[in-house]
Write a protein that holds these residues in place. Structure first.
Motif: not given
Length: 227
Positions: A108-109, A112, A117, A146, A148
């Motif tokens: 996810i990070t 992104s 995501v 973050n 996301w």
């Protein structure tokens, strides 16, 4: 002897480029605001190939699956990240209770954008938080710096209908209710819209209690209309 990861990477890198079309690649690159290079492979074709490929593979361990996805994430063209999500979906039963923290958080990070995501949300975050209750991890993501991870946490209950933990959903939305970040506002709106399918009155109360909620979130929350 080929490993699960080496088999997946070698087959995808050998076959996907030949399936691409330059015009489709240019269109996808423009549509996705230039966030990545594309091979120009159509989604149905990619999914069909991945599905057939995976039929010939022995199921991986949870960690092998995560490391394979990470390796695909490091490749340049976006279709490899989409293929990683396809592979996770196919072998979702192999994911253990640590898969989200050990691998999905990394995915996810990195690289992104909403496509990867939200894709991870559908194939991993949503189903695995049902299989392995992960409230503490979702709270950690919701409070992360973050955005996301915030988006994934806000949306992690979408589609649960009457199994939705409404107080938890409102807790997550409330935490970000003063933010004007588009992708967070959109996530809040979609989560509320999902809830409105089963509890209009709860969504009405939330909107009334948050008069300064970003207009994007309000617009999305009201899209189904209120009874």
């Amino acid at each position: 002897m080929a490993t699960f990861k080496s088999s997946v990477l070698s087959q995808l890198q050998a076959e996907l480029p030949a399936m691409g079309q330059a015009k489709r690649a240019a269109g996808a690159h423009a549509y996705m605001k230039g966030i990545a290079a594309f091979l120009g492979v159509a989604t149905p074709e990619r999914r069909s190939f991945v599905r057939e490929m995976c039929k010939e593979l022995s199921p991986p361990s949870s960690d092998e699956l995560g490391k394979t996805a990470r390796a695909l994430w490091k490749l340049e063209h976006r279709e490899y990240q989409y293929a990683a999500n396809d592979v996770i979906s196919i072998f979702a039963k192999q994911c253990d209770k640590s898969f989200l923290a050990d691998h999905v958080e990394y995915l996810i990070t990195h690289k992104s954008w909403w496509d990867t995501v939200d894709g991870l949300g559908g194939v991993a975050v949503s189903p695995l938080t049902v299989k392995y209750p992960s409230v503490s991890l979702m709270r950690k993501w919701n409070k992360s710096d973050n955005m996301w991870l915030n988006r994934a946490a806000i949306q992690h209950q979408r589609g649960r209908k009457f199994d939705t933990d409404i107080p938890l959903l409102f807790e997550f939305c409330d935490y970000h209710s003063d933010r004007n970040e588009f992708f967070i506002a959109k996530a809040i709106g979609w989560a509320l819209r999902d809830l409105s399918r089963i509890d209009n009155s709860a969504v009405k109360r939330f909107l009334k209690d948050h008069p300064n909620l970003n207009w994007v979130a309000v617009r999305e929350a009201k899209k189904l209309g209120f009874k």
